[in-house]
Design a protein around this motif. Structure first.
Motif, PDB file in Angstrom:
ATOM      1  N   VAL A  12      83.930  22.209 -42.132  1.00 39.37           N
ATOM      2  CA  VAL A  12      82.879  21.341 -42.654  1.00 39.37           C
ATOM      3  C   VAL A  12      82.391  21.784 -44.029  1.00 39.37           C
ATOM      4  CG1 VAL A  12      80.579  20.417 -42.183  1.00 39.37           C
ATOM      5  CG2 VAL A  12      82.180  20.740 -40.313  1.00 39.37           C
ATOM      6  N   GLU A  13      82.117  23.072 -44.182  1.00 37.78           N
ATOM      7  CA  GLU A  13      81.598  23.553 -45.465  1.00 37.78           C
ATOM      8  C   GLU A  13      82.616  23.360 -46.585  1.00 37.78           C
ATOM      9  OE1 GLU A  13      81.448  25.400 -42.658  1.00 37.78           O
ATOM     10  OE2 GLU A  13      79.313  25.650 -42.275  1.00 37.78           O
ATOM     11  N   ASP A  14      83.895  23.598 -46.273  1.00 35.82           N
ATOM     12  CA  ASP A  14      84.940  23.401 -47.281  1.00 35.82           C
ATOM     13  C   ASP A  14      85.059  21.927 -47.658  1.00 35.82           C
ATOM     14  OD1 ASP A  14      85.591  26.122 -47.391  1.00 35.82           O
ATOM     15  OD2 ASP A  14      87.029  25.932 -45.752  1.00 35.82           O
ATOM     16  N   SER A  15      84.977  21.065 -46.663  1.00 33.79           N
ATOM     17  CA  SER A  15      85.023  19.628 -46.918  1.00 33.79           C
ATOM     18  C   SER A  15      83.863  19.212 -47.818  1.00 33.79           C
ATOM     19  CB  SER A  15      84.971  18.857 -45.595  1.00 33.79           C
ATOM     20  OG  SER A  15      84.935  17.476 -45.828  1.00 33.79           O
ATOM     21  N   MET A  16      82.687  19.736 -47.514  1.00 31.72           N
ATOM     22  CA  MET A  16      81.510  19.406 -48.318  1.00 31.72           C
ATOM     23  C   MET A  16      81.679  19.891 -49.756  1.00 31.72           C
ATOM     24  SD  MET A  16      77.511  20.301 -47.646  1.00 31.72           S
ATOM     25  CE  MET A  16      77.554  19.615 -46.017  1.00 31.72           C
ATOM     26  N   GLY A  17      82.242  21.064 -49.923  1.00 29.58           N
ATOM     27  CA  GLY A  17      82.471  21.588 -51.269  1.00 29.58           C
ATOM     28  C   GLY A  17      83.388  20.690 -52.081  1.00 29.58           C
ATOM     29  N   GLU A  18      84.443  20.202 -51.451  1.00 29.60           N
ATOM     30  CA  GLU A  18      85.363  19.292 -52.146  1.00 29.60           C
ATOM     31  C   GLU A  18      84.681  17.965 -52.479  1.00 29.60           C
ATOM     32  OE1 GLU A  18      88.379  19.986 -53.401  1.00 29.60           O
ATOM     33  OE2 GLU A  18      88.043  22.028 -52.683  1.00 29.60           O
ATOM     34  N   ASN A  20      81.501  17.596 -53.058  1.00 32.96           N
ATOM     35  CA  ASN A  20      80.594  17.874 -54.177  1.00 32.96           C
ATOM     36  C   ASN A  20      81.344  17.870 -55.504  1.00 32.96           C
ATOM     37  OD1 ASN A  20      78.259  18.061 -52.621  1.00 32.96           O
ATOM     38  ND2 ASN A  20      78.516  20.251 -52.281  1.00 32.96           N
ATOM     39  N   LYS A  21      82.537  18.459 -55.504  1.00 34.22           N
ATOM     40  CA  LYS A  21      83.352  18.458 -56.729  1.00 34.22           C
ATOM     41  C   LYS A  21      83.694  17.028 -57.141  1.00 34.22           C
ATOM     42  CE  LYS A  21      85.654  22.874 -55.802  1.00 34.22           C
ATOM     43  NZ  LYS A  21      86.962  23.492 -55.473  1.00 34.22           N
ATOM     44  N   ALA A  22      84.106  16.222 -56.166  1.00 33.31           N
ATOM     45  CA  ALA A  22      84.466  14.834 -56.458  1.00 33.31           C
ATOM     46  C   ALA A  22      83.256  14.058 -56.973  1.00 33.31           C
ATOM     47  CB  ALA A  22      85.039  14.165 -55.212  1.00 33.31           C
ATOM     48  N   LEU A  23      82.096  14.310 -56.390  1.00 30.43           N
ATOM     49  CA  LEU A  23      80.888  13.600 -56.809  1.00 30.43           C
ATOM     50  C   LEU A  23      80.386  14.074 -58.169  1.00 30.43           C
ATOM     51  CD1 LEU A  23      79.210  13.378 -53.321  1.00 30.43           C
ATOM     52  CD2 LEU A  23      79.958  11.435 -54.725  1.00 30.43           C
ATOM     53  N   ASP A  24      80.689  15.310 -58.530  1.00 27.80           N
ATOM     54  CA  ASP A  24      80.359  15.779 -59.878  1.00 27.80           C
ATOM     55  C   ASP A  24      81.165  15.009 -60.915  1.00 27.80           C
ATOM     56  OD1 ASP A  24      78.497  17.643 -59.013  1.00 27.80           O
ATOM     57  OD2 ASP A  24      79.903  19.335 -59.090  1.00 27.80           O
ATOM     58  N   LEU A  25      82.421  14.724 -60.569  1.00 25.97           N
ATOM     59  CA  LEU A  25      83.291  13.991 -61.489  1.00 25.97           C
ATOM     60  C   LEU A  25      82.988  12.497 -61.499  1.00 25.97           C
ATOM     61  CD1 LEU A  25      86.681  15.761 -60.673  1.00 25.97           C
ATOM     62  CD2 LEU A  25      85.242  16.090 -62.702  1.00 25.97           C
ATOM     63  N   LYS A  26      82.687  11.968 -60.312  1.00 26.05           N
ATOM     64  CA  LYS A  26      82.421  10.534 -60.183  1.00 26.05           C
ATOM     65  C   LYS A  26      81.300  10.341 -59.157  1.00 26.05           C
ATOM     66  CE  LYS A  26      84.609   6.126 -59.130  1.00 26.05           C
ATOM     67  NZ  LYS A  26      85.773   5.470 -58.514  1.00 26.05           N
ATOM     68  N   PRO A  27      80.050  10.263 -59.627  1.00 22.38           N
ATOM     69  CA  PRO A  27      78.900  10.224 -58.716  1.00 22.38           C
ATOM     70  C   PRO A  27      78.914   9.093 -57.684  1.00 22.38           C
ATOM     71  CG  PRO A  27      78.175  10.680 -60.937  1.00 22.38           C
ATOM     72  CD  PRO A  27      79.642  10.344 -61.021  1.00 22.38           C
TER      73      PRO A  27
END
Length: 113
Positions: A12-18, A20-27
């Motif tokens: 779960v935490e790893d999924s959330m981290g990914e 977050n990265k995607a949302l940083d690039l495309k909110p």
């Protein structure tokens, strides 16, 4: 997509981290919002889960999957509220009256001195 793979593996935490990265690039990335919302739900972070699903629904109002998650989150919130009420009602319920102290001078101390 790494987040989906991590999600399937229960990471779960790893999924959330990914996400977050995607949302940083495309909110407004709806897949990332959905997966992160589910991750928050899995971690019992209900307010954060609801925020992601509501944001997703502003982008895609007809998303059945997001609407189902919102209902699931609301159910969990009700369960948590009921648990909290039970705990607090026990904490603040009337305590039993204190036990009375034995009467003073009723012992054998000092007798025959």
């Amino acid at each position: 997509n790494k987040a989906a793979c991590y999600d399937k593996e229960g990471r779960v935490e790893d999924s959330m981290g990914e996400c977050n990265k995607a949302l940083d690039l495309k909110p407004g990335n709806v897949k990332a919002l959905f997966r992160r919302g589910k991750a928050y739900l899995a971690l019992n972070q209900l307010d954060e889960a609801m925020a992601d699903m509501r944001q997703l629904l502003t982008i895609e109002p007809g998303s059945q999957a997001a609407q189902q998650q919102v209902q699931l989150i609301k159910g969990r919130q009700r369960q948590q509220d009921n648990k909290d009420k039970a705990v607090f009602s026990k904490m603040f319920s009337k305590a039993p009256p204190p036990k009375k102290a034995p009467p003073a001078g009723g012992g054998s101390e000092g007798a025959g001195a």
